[in-house]
Design a protein around this motif. Sequence first.
Motif, PDB file in Angstrom:
ATOM      1  N   PHE A 163      27.503  39.793  41.938  1.00 15.98           N
ATOM      2  CA  PHE A 163      28.688  39.259  41.717  1.00 15.98           C
ATOM      3  C   PHE A 163      28.976  38.829  43.202  1.00 15.98           C
ATOM      4  N   ALA A 164      28.640  39.498  44.388  1.00 16.25           N
ATOM      5  CA  ALA A 164      29.065  38.914  45.539  1.00 16.25           C
ATOM      6  C   ALA A 164      28.034  37.744  45.957  1.00 16.25           C
ATOM      7  N   ALA A 165      26.846  37.770  45.253  1.00 18.09           N
ATOM      8  CA  ALA A 165      26.082  36.499  45.791  1.00 18.09           C
ATOM      9  C   ALA A 165      26.538  35.344  45.085  1.00 18.09           C
ATOM     10  N   ALA A 166      26.924  35.495  43.934  1.00 16.08           N
ATOM     11  CA  ALA A 166      27.532  34.432  43.166  1.00 16.08           C
ATOM     12  C   ALA A 166      28.966  33.841  43.540  1.00 16.08           C
ATOM     13  N   PHE A 167      29.710  34.758  44.043  1.00 19.17           N
ATOM     14  CA  PHE A 167      31.066  34.473  44.369  1.00 19.17           C
ATOM     15  C   PHE A 167      31.225  33.935  45.856  1.00 19.17           C
ATOM     16  N   GLY A 168      30.188  34.436  46.845  1.00 19.59           N
ATOM     17  CA  GLY A 168      30.260  34.159  48.275  1.00 19.59           C
ATOM     18  C   GLY A 168      31.682  34.493  48.774  1.00 19.59           C
ATOM     19  N   GLY A 169      32.028  33.693  49.837  1.00 16.79           N
ATOM     20  CA  GLY A 169      33.270  34.015  50.510  1.00 16.79           C
ATOM     21  C   GLY A 169      33.253  35.161  51.432  1.00 16.79           C
ATOM     22  N   GLU A 170      34.108  35.643  51.707  1.00 22.00           N
ATOM     23  CA  GLU A 170      34.137  36.764  52.982  1.00 22.00           C
ATOM     24  C   GLU A 170      34.908  38.017  52.297  1.00 22.00           C
ATOM     25  N   GLU A 171      34.797  39.061  53.233  1.00 25.66           N
ATOM     26  CA  GLU A 171      35.214  40.434  52.933  1.00 25.66           C
ATOM     27  C   GLU A 171      36.706  40.347  52.954  1.00 25.66           C
ATOM     28  N   ALA A 172      37.372  40.925  51.902  1.00 25.92           N
ATOM     29  CA  ALA A 172      38.905  41.183  52.178  1.00 25.92           C
ATOM     30  C   ALA A 172      39.362  42.589  52.111  1.00 25.92           C
ATOM     31  N   GLY A 173      40.294  42.923  52.642  1.00 24.49           N
ATOM     32  CA  GLY A 173      40.795  44.410  52.707  1.00 24.49           C
ATOM     33  C   GLY A 173      41.924  44.611  51.921  1.00 24.49           C
ATOM     34  N   PRO A 174      42.452  45.765  51.501  1.00 24.46           N
ATOM     35  CA  PRO A 174      43.689  46.102  50.674  1.00 24.46           C
ATOM     36  C   PRO A 174      44.704  45.303  51.230  1.00 24.46           C
ATOM     37  N   LEU A 175      45.640  44.738  50.458  1.00 25.56           N
ATOM     38  CA  LEU A 175      46.770  43.832  50.467  1.00 25.56           C
ATOM     39  C   LEU A 175      48.027  44.535  49.999  1.00 25.56           C
ATOM     40  N   ASP A 176      48.842  44.076  50.885  1.00 31.67           N
ATOM     41  CA  ASP A 176      50.374  44.793  50.518  1.00 31.67           C
ATOM     42  C   ASP A 176      51.397  43.521  50.187  1.00 31.67           C
ATOM     43  N   LEU A 177      51.328  43.315  48.837  1.00 29.44           N
ATOM     44  CA  LEU A 177      52.052  41.987  48.392  1.00 29.44           C
ATOM     45  C   LEU A 177      53.360  42.165  48.304  1.00 29.44           C
ATOM     46  N   ARG A 178      54.086  43.255  48.422  1.00 30.91           N
ATOM     47  CA  ARG A 178      55.441  43.381  48.070  1.00 30.91           C
ATOM     48  C   ARG A 178      56.199  42.755  49.032  1.00 30.91           C
TER      49      ARG A 178
END
Length: 219
Positions: A163-178
């Motif tokens: 999955f990671a190889a197919a998606f690429g991109g960069e690491e993300a951390g937990p998000l607070d969307l409130r």
Amino acid sequence: MELHAADQYLVAEAGTDLLAIHEALRGTGLHPPFPPVELPGGVGGLVARGGFAQNFFFPAEVLGLTFRTPKGRVVRAGGVVVKNVQGYDLVRPFVGSFGLLGEALEVVFRLRPGRASRFLRRPFLGAFPELSPEPRFLFALKEGEAWWLYAYHFGPEGEVARFAAAFGGEEAGPLDLRPLFPRGMGVGEGPLRDLRFPWQDGGGAPEAPALFRRLAASL
């Protein structure tokens, strides 16, 4: 919060924060049916909206719940095992009812095993792509003037690596969307999109079918 790791389920009060559940499961090899993001209303809000960002049938991951109907009755539906339905199944109608059937008080989530997990992001080009392997969670978030595509997947180590190889991109951390939803999170064009809806600050709920409204009136 009650974690039953051996039986792969978790009991949480409706006000429990989503990221608190992720933290409680750290190191167990078990995962909840939502990505590492914080949303308005915690567990209760998540269930009322029918989950968030999932690429699977979210109501099946809610094994049981206790809720208060608009008339004030307290109803306990489902249980702590998959085959737990006797009589009417009120769990699945409640999940995603946007409060029409009442307010959740306690929720029982099924937990899924996974030895590895990755949370990644890349620029969002305006349409959700087809990916293989499909991530369990996929959503787009506007940050400043740019849109980003976020994906979270867990499972066997090899599958997560593919999955990671197919998606690429960069690491993300937990998000607070409130902070994006000071007036509450509802359906409508806004800074957040998943595979079901765009989400808007103060937005409304999808229109309920007449039969569903009759069910709500009977509770």
